[in-house]
Design a protein around this motif. Sequence first.
Motif, PDB file in Angstrom:
ATOM      1  N   HIS A  36       0.786  -1.234   0.000  1.00 30.31           N
ATOM      2  CA  HIS A  36       0.000   0.000   0.000  1.00 30.31           C
ATOM      3  C   HIS A  36       0.817   1.282   0.000  1.00 30.31           C
ATOM      4  O   HIS A  36       0.336   2.315  -0.477  1.00 30.31           O
ATOM      5  CB  HIS A  36      -0.937   0.018   1.216  1.00 30.31           C
ATOM      6  N   THR A  37       2.025   1.258   0.541  1.00 30.95           N
ATOM      7  CA  THR A  37       2.823   2.475   0.667  1.00 30.95           C
ATOM      8  C   THR A  37       3.064   3.123  -0.700  1.00 30.95           C
ATOM      9  O   THR A  37       3.375   2.440  -1.671  1.00 30.95           O
ATOM     10  CB  THR A  37       4.176   2.152   1.322  1.00 30.95           C
ATOM     11  N   LEU A  38       2.907   4.441  -0.761  1.00 34.69           N
ATOM     12  CA  LEU A  38       3.138   5.176  -2.012  1.00 34.69           C
ATOM     13  C   LEU A  38       4.638   5.327  -2.242  1.00 34.69           C
ATOM     14  O   LEU A  38       5.381   5.758  -1.354  1.00 34.69           O
ATOM     15  CB  LEU A  38       2.476   6.554  -1.930  1.00 34.69           C
ATOM     16  N   LEU A  39       5.086   4.975  -3.432  1.00 37.00           N
ATOM     17  CA  LEU A  39       6.503   5.048  -3.790  1.00 37.00           C
ATOM     18  C   LEU A  39       6.747   6.199  -4.764  1.00 37.00           C
ATOM     19  O   LEU A  39       5.880   6.522  -5.581  1.00 37.00           O
ATOM     20  CB  LEU A  39       6.961   3.729  -4.421  1.00 37.00           C
ATOM     21  N   TYR A  40       7.932   6.791  -4.670  1.00 34.56           N
ATOM     22  CA  TYR A  40       8.309   7.901  -5.544  1.00 34.56           C
ATOM     23  C   TYR A  40       9.596   7.571  -6.293  1.00 34.56           C
ATOM     24  O   TYR A  40      10.494   6.931  -5.759  1.00 34.56           O
ATOM     25  CB  TYR A  40       8.535   9.188  -4.729  1.00 34.56           C
ATOM     26  N   THR A  41       9.678   8.054  -7.510  1.00 33.33           N
ATOM     27  CA  THR A  41      10.909   7.927  -8.285  1.00 33.33           C
ATOM     28  C   THR A  41      11.960   8.888  -7.742  1.00 33.33           C
ATOM     29  O   THR A  41      11.660   9.796  -6.960  1.00 33.33           O
ATOM     30  CB  THR A  41      10.686   8.285  -9.758  1.00 33.33           C
ATOM     31  N   HIS A  60       9.747   1.717 -15.367  1.00 32.30           N
ATOM     32  CA  HIS A  60       9.377   1.158 -14.073  1.00 32.30           C
ATOM     33  C   HIS A  60       8.622  -0.141 -14.287  1.00 32.30           C
ATOM     34  O   HIS A  60       8.125  -0.415 -15.379  1.00 32.30           O
ATOM     35  CB  HIS A  60       8.536   2.136 -13.249  1.00 32.30           C
ATOM     36  N   HIS A  61       8.557  -0.955 -13.253  1.00 31.72           N
ATOM     37  CA  HIS A  61       7.897  -2.251 -13.323  1.00 31.72           C
ATOM     38  C   HIS A  61       6.411  -2.084 -13.016  1.00 31.72           C
ATOM     39  O   HIS A  61       6.027  -1.274 -12.168  1.00 31.72           O
ATOM     40  CB  HIS A  61       8.545  -3.214 -12.326  1.00 31.72           C
ATOM     41  N   ARG A  62       5.580  -2.838 -13.693  1.00 30.23           N
ATOM     42  CA  ARG A  62       4.132  -2.701 -13.504  1.00 30.23           C
ATOM     43  C   ARG A  62       3.701  -2.965 -12.070  1.00 30.23           C
ATOM     44  O   ARG A  62       2.652  -2.472 -11.625  1.00 30.23           O
ATOM     45  CB  ARG A  62       3.388  -3.639 -14.451  1.00 30.23           C
ATOM     46  N   SER A  63       4.501  -3.722 -11.321  1.00 28.44           N
ATOM     47  CA  SER A  63       4.119  -4.041  -9.951  1.00 28.44           C
ATOM     48  C   SER A  63       4.380  -2.899  -8.975  1.00 28.44           C
ATOM     49  O   SER A  63       3.982  -2.983  -7.804  1.00 28.44           O
ATOM     50  CB  SER A  63       4.886  -5.283  -9.471  1.00 28.44           C
ATOM     51  N   GLU A  64       5.019  -1.834  -9.419  1.00 22.38           N
ATOM     52  CA  GLU A  64       5.369  -0.743  -8.502  1.00 22.38           C
ATOM     53  C   GLU A  64       4.172   0.090  -8.057  1.00 22.38           C
ATOM     54  O   GLU A  64       4.250   0.793  -7.042  1.00 22.38           O
ATOM     55  CB  GLU A  64       6.395   0.187  -9.152  1.00 22.38           C
ATOM     56  N   HIS A  65       3.084   0.045  -8.758  1.00 24.66           N
ATOM     57  CA  HIS A  65       1.935   0.903  -8.424  1.00 24.66           C
ATOM     58  C   HIS A  65       1.407   0.609  -7.029  1.00 24.66           C
ATOM     59  O   HIS A  65       1.396  -0.542  -6.609  1.00 24.66           O
ATOM     60  CB  HIS A  65       0.825   0.704  -9.460  1.00 24.66           C
ATOM     61  N   PRO A  66       0.976   1.677  -6.299  1.00 20.37           N
ATOM     62  CA  PRO A  66       0.945   3.083  -6.707  1.00 20.37           C
ATOM     63  C   PRO A  66       2.328   3.724  -6.647  1.00 20.37           C
ATOM     64  O   PRO A  66       3.023   3.626  -5.643  1.00 20.37           O
ATOM     65  CB  PRO A  66       0.005   3.716  -5.684  1.00 20.37           C
ATOM     66  N   ALA A 248       4.131  -2.023   7.649  1.00 20.15           N
ATOM     67  CA  ALA A 248       3.378  -0.828   7.284  1.00 20.15           C
ATOM     68  C   ALA A 248       1.939  -1.127   6.886  1.00 20.15           C
ATOM     69  O   ALA A 248       1.011  -0.392   7.266  1.00 20.15           O
ATOM     70  CB  ALA A 248       4.087  -0.090   6.148  1.00 20.15           C
ATOM     71  N   ASP A 249       1.716  -2.177   6.130  1.00 18.14           N
ATOM     72  CA  ASP A 249       0.354  -2.452   5.662  1.00 18.14           C
ATOM     73  C   ASP A 249      -0.596  -2.678   6.835  1.00 18.14           C
ATOM     74  O   ASP A 249      -1.720  -2.177   6.849  1.00 18.14           O
ATOM     75  CB  ASP A 249       0.353  -3.666   4.729  1.00 18.14           C
ATOM     76  N   ASP A 255      -4.492  -3.143   6.755  1.00 16.79           N
ATOM     77  CA  ASP A 255      -4.841  -4.144   5.746  1.00 16.79           C
ATOM     78  C   ASP A 255      -3.602  -4.920   5.351  1.00 16.79           C
ATOM     79  O   ASP A 255      -2.606  -4.343   4.917  1.00 16.79           O
ATOM     80  CB  ASP A 255      -5.436  -3.463   4.506  1.00 16.79           C
ATOM     81  N   GLY A 256      -3.638  -6.233   5.507  1.00 13.97           N
ATOM     82  CA  GLY A 256      -2.515  -7.041   5.071  1.00 13.97           C
ATOM     83  C   GLY A 256      -1.720  -7.600   6.233  1.00 13.97           C
ATOM     84  O   GLY A 256      -1.886  -7.191   7.386  1.00 13.97           O
ATOM     85  N   LYS A 257      -0.849  -8.534   5.917  1.00 15.86           N
ATOM     86  CA  LYS A 257      -0.013  -9.183   6.918  1.00 15.86           C
ATOM     87  C   LYS A 257       1.414  -8.650   6.836  1.00 15.86           C
ATOM     88  O   LYS A 257       1.842  -8.127   5.810  1.00 15.86           O
ATOM     89  CB  LYS A 257      -0.010 -10.700   6.693  1.00 15.86           C
ATOM     90  N   ASP A 258       2.132  -8.808   7.938  1.00 19.18           N
ATOM     91  CA  ASP A 258       3.535  -8.390   7.959  1.00 19.18           C
ATOM     92  C   ASP A 258       4.363  -9.268   7.021  1.00 19.18           C
ATOM     93  O   ASP A 258       4.060 -10.449   6.830  1.00 19.18           O
ATOM     94  CB  ASP A 258       4.105  -8.506   9.368  1.00 19.18           C
ATOM     95  N   THR A 259       5.389  -8.675   6.457  1.00 17.98           N
ATOM     96  CA  THR A 259       6.345  -9.419   5.653  1.00 17.98           C
ATOM     97  C   THR A 259       7.640  -9.563   6.450  1.00 17.98           C
ATOM     98  O   THR A 259       7.810  -8.941   7.496  1.00 17.98           O
ATOM     99  CB  THR A 259       6.618  -8.716   4.314  1.00 17.98           C
TER     100      THR A 259
END
Length: 340
Positions: A36-41, A60-66, A248-249, A255-259
Amino acid sequence: MYLNSSVKSAARLSVAPMMDWTDRHCRYMHRLMSAHTLLYTEMVTSPALVRGHALHLLDHHRSEHPVALQLGGSDPDELAEAARLGEQAGYDEINLNVGCPSDRVQSGAFGAVLMKDPALVARCVAAMRRAVAVEVTVKCRIGVDDQNPEEVLPEFLSRLVGAGIERVTVHARKAWLDGLSPKENRDIPPLDYPLVHKMKELFPNLHISLNGGITTLEAAEAALDNGIDGVMIGRAAYHQPSDILCQADRRIFGDGKDTTPEAIVGLMLPYIEAHLDGGGKLSQVTRHMLGLFAGRPGARIWRRVLSEGAHHTGAGTALVSEALNRTMEQSVLASQSRAV
């Protein structure tokens, strides 16, 4: 592509744009750690895209969104064209850099020096907004040099709002363009969190993210609980990514589990293989992985194995697997030692 509402939600926590650090390999790993975290170039200059035709900078890779594209520039028409190119490349947000204090940025008349010309910034973002459908945002300082932030920041934000900006990230320090290096500008000017909170009171409808000096999820949670809309974390998210992003999620987005860093290494292996198959070098990816185990048993041996071996001819995923195995062995030994 994410809808603007989703990007705005993701801005509850973001990883700051950092030159030479937040490239596409870094962002790919960060996305594995947090959905979920927003990433910046890294900042990409509008002249490089428009005049230099360096469109590879948008890869960029399609999986980077958002994921958001940060632009540097000061010419409204050129920034509008660069924003169009960014939107065409698939970015979910276009951000204008009004905070970088480096000499190179100053000589190009953009970055933090633009804090001195809010009318020009307003023209720039207005032109960018007319050019694209995705959201245009701004990252700024609280002021520069001898400016009084209490006076200039409200005026600056008012200009942005008047130009249609709905979301801004404020690095809660002044930038000293004369007398401090870019590195010193990240630490020496004092933080002024109360001023940023005051701006939220003055502009209740403006989504404000706080940046600067936040190094833990606990600090991020405290800022959010205190009324700030979002938190942007820079160096801590790079040097200790597991501490910031692995939880973070769940903690920030509910929302989501820890990695875990161990799992992230396994998930990176296919990506590294693809990068190597395409002619890339192992070190281009693993340099961003050095901090995965920061503060954990085995962190030193993890860094050493990768740092010493990644540049060797023929180095590949076997080296990464070796580093992980040796790190986990060290972790087991540390656990046994504590149990005695």
